[in-house]
Enzyme design. Sequence first.
Site: not given
Ligand code: GLA
Length: 431
Positions: A170, A211-213, A234
């Site tokens: 993450d 890293e979400w993008g 998410d």
């Molecule tokens: C982030 C990630 C999620 C999950 C949480 C855990 O939000 O994007 O997929 O792993 O952390 O804390």
Amino acid sequence: MLNFIKKAVISNLILVLLIFLAGCADNASDKKTSLQSPVIPAGDMLAMTPPMGWNSWNPFGKNVSEQVIKETADAFISSGLKDAGFNYIVIDDIWQGGRDTTSGLLYPDAKRFPSGIKALADYVHSKGLKFGIYSDAGTMTCGDQPASYGYEEKDAKLFAEWGVDYLKYDYCYCPDYASLNNDYKMAIARYKAMGDVLKATGRPIVFSICEWGPRSPWLWGKEVGGHLWRTSYDVGDKWDEPRNESSQIGILTSIDVMLNLERFAGPGRWNDPDMLVIGLNNSGFIKGGGCTNEEYRTQMSMWCMLAAPLMMGCDVRNMNDVTKTILLNKDIISIDQDSLGKQGFRVYRKDGLEVFKKPLTGNRIAIAFLNRNSSGKKETISFKEMELESDMIYSVYDVWTHANVKQPSGMLSTDLKSHECQVFVLSPVAK
Ligand code: GLA
């Protein structure tokens, strides 16, 4: 003298001719080699198709335990998930108990993981499955646990000793985490720091970049050792919600984020639109309001069309029949796992109806019709509009009814319920 000159010229000519012929032969044999015996790339052959498995976050969050993981592994076998291709069981955040101040080693929460992580990995392996864990590139994880910044080598070695096969990594609490400048260089450095030491362990560990993008990990993910990278924030258990500061996104938003990223996907490198919410029905840890069965089925269809990793996110110990039918559909899974490794792309969009196309092995093509509308949609679309050869004749197989369907030549007809996605596999018959 003249004779001598003549002889010298002739022998030189012969030499030149021989060199020329040798060159031709060399080229010919080069061509032969490259055509007939393709060089198999040495090294990393992990994740040649999108990884399939389960992750603890959506259903269990901070309540994950060794009991849950063991029972999940058992359920993989008893419910047929393993036979359908699912093999990674990944513990997400909040497994940690802390970091030992003397040795600097991470240790698990003693109450929830009394036997330790190595024993748990052994259990998962004993079922013929693979074991994954979670950490973070910053100073703390997103769930405020000790993370790997500055401890990359120690943690990678420990994970390898434990028998970890998959690491989700993450990006919370990295130095630029909260800033708005989306520092690519920082992200590359932090992920490379872990990617390098993972490789150095010698254990084949799938490296999942989370890293979400915002820093476009599809541009550098492979280079730092990644096999998949999240493209979005998410996904919650909801159909349609764009991101705002306080919420997860919906299934539709996650699909939209994948558009135009197809050129970055392929064997060993996958765009990851996040985990499946199928089967949650607004239960478990992440919530979100829940989706209809049709919407869950659409998530499965579209994730497979997009060659996305299939990480289940429901409690697979207690799946109802609908959830099982969706997750265990080998026809739709085979589209995801097709060895060509092409991510599907959008070829048509009109009045809330979208068509996606995914090239498959054997000159087959998967076509998906996605109805974004809150009402039904009936449409006939020509091959030309879907960027298919107009004069080709295909047999058309519906992957949800598991039957061939009759279609007019040169076009496909679809009749969709609200939020439904219909998927056909087209196999060429004649031209
Ligand atoms: C982030 C990630 C999620 C999950 C949480 C855990 O939000 O994007 O997929 O792993 O952390 O804390």
